[in-house]
Design a protein around this motif. Sequence first.
Motif, PDB file in Angstrom:
ATOM      1  N   SER A 282       0.350  -1.397   0.454  1.00 48.22           N
ATOM      2  CA  SER A 282      -0.493   0.023   0.302  1.00 48.22           C
ATOM      3  C   SER A 282       0.660   1.554  -0.010  1.00 48.22           C
ATOM      4  CB  SER A 282      -1.218  -0.073   1.107  1.00 48.22           C
ATOM      5  OG  SER A 282      -0.639   0.487   2.486  1.00 48.22           O
ATOM      6  N   SER A 283       1.702   1.332   0.801  1.00 50.66           N
ATOM      7  CA  SER A 283       3.024   2.703   0.437  1.00 50.66           C
ATOM      8  C   SER A 283       3.454   2.548  -0.786  1.00 50.66           C
ATOM      9  CB  SER A 283       4.218   2.229   1.327  1.00 50.66           C
ATOM     10  OG  SER A 283       4.982   0.698   1.068  1.00 50.66           O
ATOM     11  N   ILE A 284       3.431   2.014  -1.615  1.00 51.47           N
ATOM     12  CA  ILE A 284       4.303   1.639  -3.086  1.00 51.47           C
ATOM     13  C   ILE A 284       2.956   2.675  -4.158  1.00 51.47           C
ATOM     14  CG2 ILE A 284       4.691   1.336  -5.255  1.00 51.47           C
ATOM     15  CD1 ILE A 284       5.753  -1.310  -3.530  1.00 51.47           C
ATOM     16  N   SER A 285       3.325   3.382  -4.710  1.00 53.23           N
ATOM     17  CA  SER A 285       2.432   4.064  -5.477  1.00 53.23           C
ATOM     18  C   SER A 285       1.865   4.087  -6.827  1.00 53.23           C
ATOM     19  CB  SER A 285       2.021   5.818  -5.119  1.00 53.23           C
ATOM     20  OG  SER A 285       3.529   6.237  -5.634  1.00 53.23           O
ATOM     21  N   VAL A 286       1.602   4.273  -7.908  1.00 51.17           N
ATOM     22  CA  VAL A 286       1.556   3.620  -9.224  1.00 51.17           C
ATOM     23  C   VAL A 286       2.667   4.881 -10.009  1.00 51.17           C
ATOM     24  CG1 VAL A 286       0.074   3.430 -11.148  1.00 51.17           C
ATOM     25  CG2 VAL A 286      -0.175   2.380  -8.999  1.00 51.17           C
ATOM     26  N   GLY A 287       1.924   6.203  -9.554  1.00 51.65           N
ATOM     27  CA  GLY A 287       3.025   7.047  -9.881  1.00 51.65           C
ATOM     28  C   GLY A 287       4.319   6.770  -9.367  1.00 51.65           C
ATOM     29  N   GLU A 288       5.181   6.345  -8.427  1.00 54.45           N
ATOM     30  CA  GLU A 288       6.415   6.373  -8.706  1.00 54.45           C
ATOM     31  C   GLU A 288       7.329   5.039  -8.875  1.00 54.45           C
ATOM     32  OE1 GLU A 288       8.870   8.459  -6.768  1.00 54.45           O
ATOM     33  OE2 GLU A 288       6.529   9.095  -6.529  1.00 54.45           O
ATOM     34  N   SER A 289       6.396   4.562  -9.023  1.00 52.15           N
ATOM     35  CA  SER A 289       6.332   3.041  -9.972  1.00 52.15           C
ATOM     36  C   SER A 289       6.518   2.827 -11.234  1.00 52.15           C
ATOM     37  CB  SER A 289       5.678   1.459  -9.463  1.00 52.15           C
ATOM     38  OG  SER A 289       4.183   2.168 -10.258  1.00 52.15           O
ATOM     39  N   LYS A 290       5.599   4.055 -11.531  1.00 56.21           N
ATOM     40  CA  LYS A 290       5.926   4.478 -13.390  1.00 56.21           C
ATOM     41  C   LYS A 290       7.342   5.051 -13.342  1.00 56.21           C
ATOM     42  CE  LYS A 290       3.381   6.955 -16.968  1.00 56.21           C
ATOM     43  NZ  LYS A 290       4.460   6.429 -18.283  1.00 56.21           N
ATOM     44  N   LYS A 291       7.533   6.005 -12.493  1.00 53.90           N
ATOM     45  CA  LYS A 291       8.236   7.242 -12.568  1.00 53.90           C
ATOM     46  C   LYS A 291       9.380   6.139 -13.168  1.00 53.90           C
ATOM     47  CE  LYS A 291      10.879  11.360 -10.601  1.00 53.90           C
ATOM     48  NZ  LYS A 291      10.776  12.382  -9.183  1.00 53.90           N
ATOM     49  N   ALA A 292       9.901   5.401 -12.305  1.00 54.70           N
ATOM     50  CA  ALA A 292      10.917   4.465 -12.038  1.00 54.70           C
ATOM     51  C   ALA A 292      11.907   3.662 -13.354  1.00 54.70           C
ATOM     52  CB  ALA A 292      11.044   3.042 -10.802  1.00 54.70           C
ATOM     53  N   MET A 293      10.255   3.397 -14.196  1.00 55.83           N
ATOM     54  CA  MET A 293      10.054   2.832 -14.693  1.00 55.83           C
ATOM     55  C   MET A 293      10.738   3.140 -16.276  1.00 55.83           C
ATOM     56  SD  MET A 293       9.772  -0.196 -14.476  1.00 55.83           S
ATOM     57  CE  MET A 293       9.940  -0.910 -15.862  1.00 55.83           C
ATOM     58  N   ASP A 294      10.019   4.066 -16.535  1.00 52.07           N
ATOM     59  CA  ASP A 294      10.353   5.498 -17.301  1.00 52.07           C
ATOM     60  C   ASP A 294      11.901   6.259 -17.166  1.00 52.07           C
ATOM     61  OD1 ASP A 294       7.756   6.202 -18.186  1.00 52.07           O
ATOM     62  OD2 ASP A 294       7.239   7.882 -16.654  1.00 52.07           O
ATOM     63  N   ILE A 295      12.602   5.858 -15.643  1.00 51.18           N
ATOM     64  CA  ILE A 295      13.832   6.524 -15.716  1.00 51.18           C
ATOM     65  C   ILE A 295      14.531   4.891 -16.534  1.00 51.18           C
ATOM     66  CG2 ILE A 295      15.760   6.286 -13.499  1.00 51.18           C
ATOM     67  CD1 ILE A 295      13.627   8.645 -12.287  1.00 51.18           C
ATOM     68  N   PHE A 296      14.006   4.339 -15.296  1.00 49.20           N
ATOM     69  CA  PHE A 296      14.930   2.830 -16.108  1.00 49.20           C
ATOM     70  C   PHE A 296      14.791   2.741 -17.509  1.00 49.20           C
ATOM     71  CE2 PHE A 296      13.512   0.685 -12.215  1.00 49.20           C
ATOM     72  CZ  PHE A 296      15.142   0.705 -11.188  1.00 49.20           C
ATOM     73  N   ALA A 297      14.455   3.338 -18.452  1.00 43.39           N
ATOM     74  CA  ALA A 297      13.772   2.745 -19.608  1.00 43.39           C
ATOM     75  C   ALA A 297      14.639   3.618 -20.027  1.00 43.39           C
ATOM     76  CB  ALA A 297      12.650   2.734 -20.575  1.00 43.39           C
TER      77      ALA A 297
END
Length: 185
Positions: A17-32
């Motif tokens: 519940s502490s993991i937000s969808v926005g943060e995980s999308k930002k992380a995926m964008d940074i990896f890409a």
Amino acid sequence: MTSEIMNINELIHKTFSSISVGESKKAMDIFAAWENVLSKIRATNHEANPNEGQNLIDHTRIVDLKNGVLLVEADHPGWISLLQMHKKFILKGMEMEIPGADISTLAFRLKGKRGDLYGGDENATSPDKVRAEIEKRIDEEEKKLSNQSFQAKNSDEIQKTRELPPELASIFEDLHKTMLTNSEK
């Protein structure tokens, strides 16, 4: 002291519940973006490997982004050197790929070395350089001390071999006798 016992369902729910969808999308964008920028790196001389960017992708990984510092882990110091060489290019490319990411600098660490960071600050020196400077200063101080002790030893030996003038020697002898007789009283 009371300990709180949670069942596994509560633990999983609390963790995810502490993991937000926005943060995980930002992380995926940074990896890409990381892979995209590195793939554009080409060797500058004709003898080097033309797949330098792909090799950097294969041997590095993003660990964290905090306070504008992108922490990158590499599996060999040579890859860290290459990343440092291309640091400006990487930062500019990341800014172009993800304008809102706010990546101001890169910091590097060797895989398995949690505390050793390399290149996080342009003015900072690596731990190896700091260690070398400290060892150099210690060596210099040891040389100074060894030279001083050598000189002191020589001056002690010189003083032992010198003979006092007869008048001065008799004064010291009289003083010595007086001290011995006064202490016996």
